[in-house]
Design a protein around this motif. Structure first.
Motif, PDB file in Angstrom:
ATOM      1  N   TYR A 130       0.844  -1.193   0.000  1.00  0.00           N
ATOM      2  CA  TYR A 130       0.000   0.000   0.000  1.00  0.00           C
ATOM      3  C   TYR A 130       0.882   1.248   0.000  1.00  0.00           C
ATOM      4  O   TYR A 130       1.864   1.340   0.749  1.00  0.00           O
ATOM      5  CB  TYR A 130      -0.919   0.001   1.217  1.00  0.00           C
ATOM      6  N   TYR A 131       0.496   2.190  -0.832  1.00  0.00           N
ATOM      7  CA  TYR A 131       1.233   3.446  -0.987  1.00  0.00           C
ATOM      8  C   TYR A 131       0.282   4.624  -0.805  1.00  0.00           C
ATOM      9  O   TYR A 131      -0.879   4.544  -1.186  1.00  0.00           O
ATOM     10  CB  TYR A 131       1.816   3.563  -2.393  1.00  0.00           C
ATOM     11  N   CYS A 132       0.808   5.702  -0.278  1.00  0.00           N
ATOM     12  CA  CYS A 132       0.048   6.944  -0.330  1.00  0.00           C
ATOM     13  C   CYS A 132       0.724   7.869  -1.334  1.00  0.00           C
ATOM     14  O   CYS A 132       1.925   7.791  -1.568  1.00  0.00           O
ATOM     15  CB  CYS A 132      -0.045   7.604   1.040  1.00  0.00           C
ATOM     16  N   ASN A 133      -0.077   8.712  -1.927  1.00  0.00           N
ATOM     17  CA  ASN A 133       0.437   9.656  -2.916  1.00  0.00           C
ATOM     18  C   ASN A 133      -0.657  10.657  -3.192  1.00  0.00           C
ATOM     19  O   ASN A 133      -1.805  10.515  -2.771  1.00  0.00           O
ATOM     20  CB  ASN A 133       0.836   8.932  -4.203  1.00  0.00           C
ATOM     21  N   ALA A 134      -0.308  11.670  -3.919  1.00  0.00           N
ATOM     22  CA  ALA A 134      -1.319  12.619  -4.357  1.00  0.00           C
ATOM     23  C   ALA A 134      -2.215  11.944  -5.394  1.00  0.00           C
ATOM     24  O   ALA A 134      -1.901  10.897  -5.943  1.00  0.00           O
ATOM     25  CB  ALA A 134      -0.651  13.846  -4.952  1.00  0.00           C
ATOM     26  N   LYS A 135      -3.345  12.573  -5.643  1.00  0.00           N
ATOM     27  CA  LYS A 135      -4.207  12.131  -6.728  1.00  0.00           C
ATOM     28  C   LYS A 135      -4.488  13.330  -7.630  1.00  0.00           C
ATOM     29  O   LYS A 135      -5.071  14.307  -7.164  1.00  0.00           O
ATOM     30  CB  LYS A 135      -5.525  11.576  -6.211  1.00  0.00           C
ATOM     31  N   PRO A 136      -4.053  13.289  -8.903  1.00  0.00           N
ATOM     32  CA  PRO A 136      -3.309  12.206  -9.525  1.00  0.00           C
ATOM     33  C   PRO A 136      -1.917  12.063  -8.916  1.00  0.00           C
ATOM     34  O   PRO A 136      -1.402  13.029  -8.344  1.00  0.00           O
ATOM     35  CB  PRO A 136      -3.229  12.624 -10.993  1.00  0.00           C
ATOM     36  N   PRO A 137      -1.329  10.890  -9.030  1.00  0.00           N
ATOM     37  CA  PRO A 137      -0.080  10.636  -8.321  1.00  0.00           C
ATOM     38  C   PRO A 137       1.130  11.342  -8.931  1.00  0.00           C
ATOM     39  O   PRO A 137       1.176  11.595 -10.135  1.00  0.00           O
ATOM     40  CB  PRO A 137       0.080   9.113  -8.429  1.00  0.00           C
TER      41      PRO A 137
END
Length: 114
Positions: A92-99
């Motif tokens: 599992y990763y977190c990132n901005a959306k869009p990444p």
């Protein structure tokens, strides 16, 4: 480090787990944030996202089981996962959306197994 995800581990089917992510202000501020996952042999997918104002969206596969939240003062985004099943096993990763493709980092491994 721009994004630091943590909280993964081994959990039995039906169990719960909470993930947390600390982001740098340059990524977090004014952006929607998302939790992504990549299971073995599969493409990375977006499972949940949240706008700066708190509006949320979920993939059908996790709707009703996962809850995403964010703390804008602390630049953190969390994912609480209930009723986990083996199909939720992934990094599992977190990132901005869009990444931001360069900001995925190592992620945190969630393994659902008895």
């Amino acid at each position: 480090v721009q994004l630091q995800a943590s909280g993964g581990g081994l959990v039995q089917p039906g169990g719960s787990l909470s993930l947390s992510c600390v982001a740098s202000g340059s990524i977090f501020r004014f952006r929607a944030m998302g939790w992504y996952r990549q299971a073995p042999g599969k493409q990375r997918e977006l499972v949940a996202d949240i706008t700066p104002g708190g509006s949320t969206n979920y993939a059908d596969s996790v709707k009703g089981r996962f809850t995403i939240s964010r703390n804008n003062a602390k630049n953190t985004v969390s994912l609480h996962m209930n009723s986990l099943n083996p199909e939720d096993t992934a990094v599992y990763y977190c990132n901005a959306k869009p990444p931001l493709l360069s900001a995925f980092g190592q992620g945190t491994l969630v393994t659902v197994s008895s």
